[in-house]
Design a protein around this motif. Structure first.
Motif, PDB file in Angstrom:
ATOM      1  N   LEU A  97       0.827  -1.206   0.000  1.00 22.56           N
ATOM      2  CA  LEU A  97       0.000   0.000   0.000  1.00 22.56           C
ATOM      3  C   LEU A  97       0.863   1.259   0.000  1.00 22.56           C
ATOM      4  O   LEU A  97       0.573   2.229  -0.706  1.00 22.56           O
ATOM      5  CB  LEU A  97      -0.928   0.008   1.223  1.00 22.56           C
ATOM      6  N   LEU A 135      -3.976   3.515   8.281  1.00 22.35           N
ATOM      7  CA  LEU A 135      -5.174   3.035   8.961  1.00 22.35           C
ATOM      8  C   LEU A 135      -5.095   1.534   9.230  1.00 22.35           C
ATOM      9  O   LEU A 135      -5.485   1.062  10.302  1.00 22.35           O
ATOM     10  CB  LEU A 135      -6.417   3.368   8.130  1.00 22.35           C
ATOM     11  N   VAL A 136      -4.606   0.775   8.228  1.00 20.89           N
ATOM     12  CA  VAL A 136      -4.459  -0.665   8.420  1.00 20.89           C
ATOM     13  C   VAL A 136      -3.469  -0.949   9.549  1.00 20.89           C
ATOM     14  O   VAL A 136      -3.709  -1.801  10.418  1.00 20.89           O
ATOM     15  CB  VAL A 136      -4.006  -1.346   7.113  1.00 20.89           C
ATOM     16  N   ILE A 178      -4.395   4.778   3.689  1.00 18.96           N
ATOM     17  CA  ILE A 178      -4.941   3.445   3.921  1.00 18.96           C
ATOM     18  C   ILE A 178      -3.928   2.582   4.668  1.00 18.96           C
ATOM     19  O   ILE A 178      -4.284   1.828   5.580  1.00 18.96           O
ATOM     20  CB  ILE A 178      -5.347   2.786   2.596  1.00 18.96           C
ATOM     21  N   PHE A 188      -0.753   4.593  -1.408  1.00 20.55           N
ATOM     22  CA  PHE A 188      -1.936   4.661  -0.547  1.00 20.55           C
ATOM     23  C   PHE A 188      -1.494   4.812   0.910  1.00 20.55           C
ATOM     24  O   PHE A 188      -1.691   3.918   1.736  1.00 20.55           O
ATOM     25  CB  PHE A 188      -2.798   3.413  -0.730  1.00 20.55           C
TER      26      PHE A 188
END
Length: 211
Positions: free
Chosen positions: A87, A98-99, A95, A92
């Motif tokens: 990612l 957040l992951v 994202i 990204f």
């Protein structure tokens, strides 16, 4: 009025005198029937061992491949950590953050926090700072997103089954066990009993922090 002597129903807001319960007992609301207070059996011991098991499973759950995908004759597999790196490599960043936050950082902090709290009670290492620590740990319940992440894995597998060949690896098993340990360590912890013990041990500190 000493509010520590009363308990309010979380469903209908009925107010009762706080009951004195033994392990395994619970008190129910006379109005709506919901549970007011419950004393869990061997709460500290159970939560301590669940937390310890979860921390042991942490590295396998993060670093071992979760699943392998065979597509057009090529086989690929990736771990949870590999997914975050991909990612980031694809741009990204939000994202990926957040992951990492919800699938790795928060569960690790929750397990470590539960282990520390249980350690302090198990070996009688109580101190006033534990009040603030336990309050912060309690707020982490709102950030437990492992269930959502696990649901995303299941949905992805279901959508890919028709077009690809999937193989389940040890990483997914470790991740599921890690999820179970994280959930059970929080569920086994008797928070009402811990608050009562901390209030009795440090009444002045508790008054200063408006427990």
């Amino acid at each position: 009025m000493n509010t520590s002597l009363f308990v309010a129903c979380q469903q209908c807001d009925a107010l009762y005198d706080k009951p004195q319960l033994k392990q395994g007992q619970l008190a129910k609301c006379n109005r709506c029937g919901s549970t007011l207070v419950e004393r869990k059996v061997d709460s500290i011991e159970r939560s301590f061992h669940w937390s310890l098991a979860g921390l042991i499973l942490m590295l396998p759950a993060i670093l071992l491949p979760i699943m392998g995908v065979t597509l057009a004759g090529q086989f690929h597999q990736a771990s949870l950590f590999d997914c975050i790196l991909v990612l980031i490599d694809r741009g990204f960043f939000m994202i990926a953050c957040l992951v990492f936050l919800f699938a790795i950082a928060v569960p690790i902090v929750r397990l470590s926090g539960a282990l520390y709290i249980c350690y302090c009670f198990k070996f009688n290492r109580l101190k006033p700072s534990l009040l603030s620590f336990f309050r912060a740990y309690h707020h982490l319940d709102h950030w437990a997103m492992l269930n959502v992440f696990m649901l995303g894995i299941v949905v992805s597998m279901y959508k890919l089954l028709d077009d690809t060949e999937l193989s389940i690896n040890l990483g997914l098993l470790a991740f599921i066990l890690w999820l179970i340990c994280s959930t059970m360590s929080a569920a086994a912890l008797d928070q009402d009993s811990i608050w009562d013990k901390l209030e009795r041990a440090f009444p002045r500190s508790c008054d200063n922090e408006h427990c």
